[in-house]
Design a protein around this motif. Structure first.
Motif, PDB file in Angstrom:
ATOM      1  N   THR A  32       0.894  -1.227  -0.069  1.00  0.00           N
ATOM      2  CA  THR A  32       0.225  -0.062   0.040  1.00  0.00           C
ATOM      3  C   THR A  32       0.936   1.220   0.047  1.00  0.00           C
ATOM      4  O   THR A  32       1.819   1.298   0.612  1.00  0.00           O
ATOM      5  CB  THR A  32      -0.772  -0.041   1.261  1.00  0.00           C
ATOM      6  N   LYS A  51      -4.307   1.258  -2.225  1.00  0.00           N
ATOM      7  CA  LYS A  51      -4.437  -0.033  -1.722  1.00  0.00           C
ATOM      8  C   LYS A  51      -3.343  -1.145  -2.557  1.00  0.00           C
ATOM      9  O   LYS A  51      -3.341  -0.972  -3.736  1.00  0.00           O
ATOM     10  CB  LYS A  51      -5.561  -0.778  -1.227  1.00  0.00           C
ATOM     11  N   ILE A  53      -4.053  -4.617  -2.740  1.00  0.00           N
ATOM     12  CA  ILE A  53      -4.530  -5.505  -3.277  1.00  0.00           C
ATOM     13  C   ILE A  53      -5.533  -5.068  -4.269  1.00  0.00           C
ATOM     14  O   ILE A  53      -5.709  -5.706  -5.351  1.00  0.00           O
ATOM     15  CB  ILE A  53      -5.283  -6.488  -2.168  1.00  0.00           C
ATOM     16  N   ASP A  54      -6.612  -4.392  -4.090  1.00  0.00           N
ATOM     17  CA  ASP A  54      -7.683  -3.994  -4.997  1.00  0.00           C
ATOM     18  C   ASP A  54      -7.604  -2.625  -5.621  1.00  0.00           C
ATOM     19  O   ASP A  54      -8.273  -1.930  -6.531  1.00  0.00           O
ATOM     20  CB  ASP A  54      -8.986  -4.023  -4.234  1.00  0.00           C
ATOM     21  N   GLY A  55      -6.369  -1.970  -5.173  1.00  0.00           N
ATOM     22  CA  GLY A  55      -6.109  -0.477  -5.908  1.00  0.00           C
ATOM     23  C   GLY A  55      -7.048   0.465  -5.375  1.00  0.00           C
ATOM     24  O   GLY A  55      -6.788   1.715  -6.021  1.00  0.00           O
ATOM     25  N   GLY A  56      -7.803   0.236  -4.359  1.00  0.00           N
ATOM     26  CA  GLY A  56      -8.686   1.178  -3.786  1.00  0.00           C
ATOM     27  C   GLY A  56      -8.073   2.359  -3.419  1.00  0.00           C
ATOM     28  O   GLY A  56      -6.818   2.223  -2.821  1.00  0.00           O
TER      29      GLY A  56
END
Length: 123
Positions: A32, A51, A53-56
């Motif tokens: 992250t 982030k 993992i999900d790019g949020g």
């Protein structure tokens, strides 16, 4: 591990800058990435994160709608597109990387830090 923040400079109010955070020595996609800034005479504050993992992503209220964060895992680089800049956006901008980041707005969650790039918004 090295993080290199770049792209700062002097810009007039209303202008834009694109900050980059380039990492080496780590598997970038696992981390992250956060951006923090410190204005003269003030505490360091969180600006945004993206982030692993999900790019949020999320943004501080003070920059929401003006700043956009993105990442290019293949090239080990994260970006902060800063638009409609205001004088209060002036400060040193730091990028940081953390592999297990449960509270991404908290600076202590990040293991690695770049050296900072200075953004000055002034007419």
């Amino acid at each position: 591990v090295q993080l290199q923040a770049s792209g700062g400079g002097l810009v007039q109010p209303g202008g834009s800058l694109r900050l980059s955070c380039t990492a080496s020595g780590l598997t970038f996609g696992y981390y992250t990435i956060g951006w923090f800034r410190q204005a003269p005479g003030k505490e360091r504050e969180w600006v945004s994160y993206i982030k692993n993992i999900d790019g949020g992503s999320d943004y501080a209220d003070s920059v929401k709608g003006r700043f956009i964060m993105s990442r290019d895992n293949a090239n080990g680089t994260a970006y902060l597109q800063a638009n409609s800049l205001r004088p209060e956006d002036t400060g040193v901008y730091y990028c940081a990387a953390g592999i297990v980041v449960l509270l991404p707005r908290e600076s202590h969650e990040y293991e690695f830090w770049g050296q900072g790039t200075l953004v000055t918004v002034s007419s």
